[in-house]
Design an enzyme around this catalytic site. Structure first.
Site, short mmCIF file in Angstrom:
data_model
loop_
_atom_site.label_atom_id
_atom_site.label_comp_id
_atom_site.label_asym_id
_atom_site.label_seq_id
_atom_site.Cartn_x
_atom_site.Cartn_y
_atom_site.Cartn_z
N ASP A 1 0.78 -1.23 0.06
CA ASP A 1 0.06 0.18 0.11
C ASP A 1 0.93 1.26 0.00
O ASP A 1 0.68 2.03 -0.77
CB ASP A 1 -0.90 0.02 1.30
CG ASP A 1 -2.17 -0.98 0.89
OD1 ASP A 1 -2.60 -1.31 -0.20
OD2 ASP A 1 -2.64 -1.44 1.98
N ARG B 1 2.40 4.02 16.56
CA ARG B 1 2.11 5.09 15.63
C ARG B 1 2.50 6.51 16.06
O ARG B 1 3.18 7.27 15.35
CB ARG B 1 0.49 5.15 15.48
CG ARG B 1 -0.03 4.04 14.66
CD ARG B 1 0.87 3.54 13.22
NE ARG B 1 0.25 2.42 12.56
CZ ARG B 1 0.97 1.10 12.81
NH1 ARG B 1 2.02 0.87 13.43
NH2 ARG B 1 0.31 0.31 11.95
N ASP C 1 -5.59 2.77 12.65
CA ASP C 1 -4.23 3.66 12.74
C ASP C 1 -4.35 4.88 11.96
O ASP C 1 -3.65 5.97 12.22
CB ASP C 1 -3.36 2.79 11.74
CG ASP C 1 -2.85 1.53 12.54
OD1 ASP C 1 -2.44 1.59 14.00
OD2 ASP C 1 -2.66 0.42 12.12
N SER D 1 -2.67 -9.29 6.90
CA SER D 1 -2.14 -7.98 7.06
C SER D 1 -1.40 -8.27 8.61
O SER D 1 -2.01 -8.46 9.32
CB SER D 1 -3.22 -7.02 7.30
OG SER D 1 -2.88 -5.72 7.86
N1 ARG Z 1 -6.44 -3.64 15.60
C1 ARG Z 1 -4.80 -3.28 16.31
C2 ARG Z 1 -4.84 -1.86 16.49
O1 ARG Z 1 -5.72 -1.22 16.17
C3 ARG Z 1 -4.07 -3.63 15.10
C4 ARG Z 1 -3.96 -2.90 14.05
C5 ARG Z 1 -2.80 -3.53 13.05
N2 ARG Z 1 -2.56 -2.64 12.08
C6 ARG Z 1 -2.23 -2.92 10.75
N3 ARG Z 1 -2.26 -1.97 9.86
N4 ARG Z 1 -2.67 -4.23 10.34
O2 ARG Z 1 -4.15 -1.46 17.25
#
Ligand code: ARG
Length: 405
Positions: free
Chosen positions: A13, A97, A126, A177
């Site tokens: 991506d 993040r 995210d 992912s």
């Molecule tokens: N659900 C988790 C969170 O919001 C994991 C997110 C994982 N991110 C990803 N881009 N696969 O913290």
């Protein structure tokens, strides 16, 4: 020409995003790749990833080593806060993040950019963390989210990358992912989208059982921060890595849960976080030994709020700062050692704890001859403690004496 600094991972991506933004929005793209402890065994070298960003059209790709920052500031805060979102998830992605955001904003200033960008879709947490975080540090910067605009499926993106000769490793068949850093791994998609389906072993790298020998390891803490393993002082980043190996090899640290995303979606998530779970468990146990009762109870209530804030992208926020100040104050005496044992695959227990600041008093606790507790003092205490209940019961007459009849 407008200049954009993109949070670049090297994945499909963000690689496609470089070219797509150039073509669609006629911007210059600077990529920032932040090393937050992605496992070098499961990713390629940062040089390969950097080359891909340039092949996609970026004018520069800056690689930042933020492993110690991630450990000493972010993981340490998570331990101190016993941070588990919804009682289970140690905030793996949520913690990285704000680290990335900080470096994005730094590089945006350095390159005189007007905007930052991320590769998140509109469905996840995210995007919230990137945008709210950026605006907390730099309210003047615009935030772009190409993946929310382009309307491509994964297969379309693979075609797009091929069309522009961007050397991606992903294929249309690669279904998971995965997001990883020092604090663990988050694995989504594929068969796991059915919450009833057992998670596949294939995408798991940290918690596959590789060693069935029993393990005992002692974690040393100073003012709430893990500082040693079996007496050997380690940087927090090394300590986390070492525990991930030791405990993950014994099958400890996998979480399978359905969680509530900030955007209102329930999602099934599988996480691998041996060190995170073990350190929080050990830290909590040490707090049980050294914190005064009211402090311990009040802190537990606020920990839930702290984890929600961080999950929701509010790392840089006044409430989070205020809670940090409170937690900081509570940690002065959280020093000592906790012994962790794994005697069966996947099963970790605290088997001992000690501290020079322990509030545990043998004389008060013991049932043997060394007892120093004034038993007679309890008589009046219990009478008065229960007085309101006794008064209430007398007013009720016999009504409550046979609740089932
Ligand atoms: N659900 C988790 C969170 O919001 C994991 C997110 C994982 N991110 C990803 N881009 N696969 O913290």
């Amino acid at each position: 020409m407008k200049r954009v600094v993109l949070a670049y991972s090297g994945g499909l991506d963000t690689s496609v995003a470089v070219r797509w933004m150039i073509e669609t929005w006629a911007v210059e793209v600077v990529c920032v790749l932040v090393d937050v402890g992605q496992d070098p065994d499961t990713t390629e070298s940062f040089e390969d990833i950097r080359a891909r960003a340039l092949a996609a059209g970026a004018i520069e790709c800056v690689v930042v080593d933020a492993r110690d920052e991630m450990a000493e500031e972010f993981c340490a805060a998570a331990v101190r806060s016993n941070a588990l979102y919804e009682g289970k998830y140690p905030l793996v992605s949520s913690l990285s993040r704000p680290v990335i955001v900080r470096h994005l904003v730094d590089q945006a200033r350095r390159f005189n950019a007007q905007a930052v960008a991320h590769g998140c879709t509109g469905k996840g947490n995210d995007q919230v963390r990137f945008e709210v975080g950026t605006h907390a540090l730099a309210p003047d910067l615009e935030v772009l989210a190409p993946a929310r605009n382009w309307g491509m499926t994964r297969a379309d993106s693979v075609d797009y990358a091929e069309q522009w000769s961007i050397p991606i490793r992903a294929s249309k068949e690669k279904i998971y992912s995965i997001d990883e850093n020092l604090w663990g791994r988050a694995v989504e998609c594929g068969e796991m989208e059915d919450p009833w389906a057992a998670p596949p072993e294939e995408p798991m790298t940290l918690t596959r059982v590789r060693d069935t020998t029993p393990l005992e390891v002692t974690v040393g803490f100073e003012a709430g921060v893990p500082v040693s393993l079996d007496g050997e002082r380690l940087s927090l980043a090394d300590l986390i890595k070492r525990l991930n190996d030791l405990l993950g090899a014994r099958g400890f640290g996998r979480i399978d849960m359905v969680e509530n995303r900030r955007v209102g979606i329930k999602s099934r998530e599988v996480y691998e976080c041996p060190a995170a779970l073990a350190l929080i468990q050990a830290h909590q146990d040490l707090e049980d030994l050294v914190l005064e009762r009211d402090v311990r109870h009040e802190k537990a209530r606020l920990e839930t709020r702290w984890a929600e804030l961080v999950y929701d992208g509010m790392w840089f926020s006044p409430l989070k700062e205020a809670l940090d100040a409170f937690f900081d104050e509570t940690q002065r005496h959280v020093s000592g050692e906790v012994r962790l044992s794994v005697h069966a695959p996947g099963l970790l227990r605290v088997s001992g704890r000690r501290s020079p600041h322990a509030l545990y008093d043998y004389g008060l606790a013991t049932y043997d001859a060394a007892d120093t507790f004034e038993h007679a003092d309890s008589e009046g205490f219990v009478k008065i403690f229960g007085l309101s209940i006794k008064t209430w019961a007398q007013r009720q007459g016999a009504k409550n004496s046979h609740p089932r009849s």
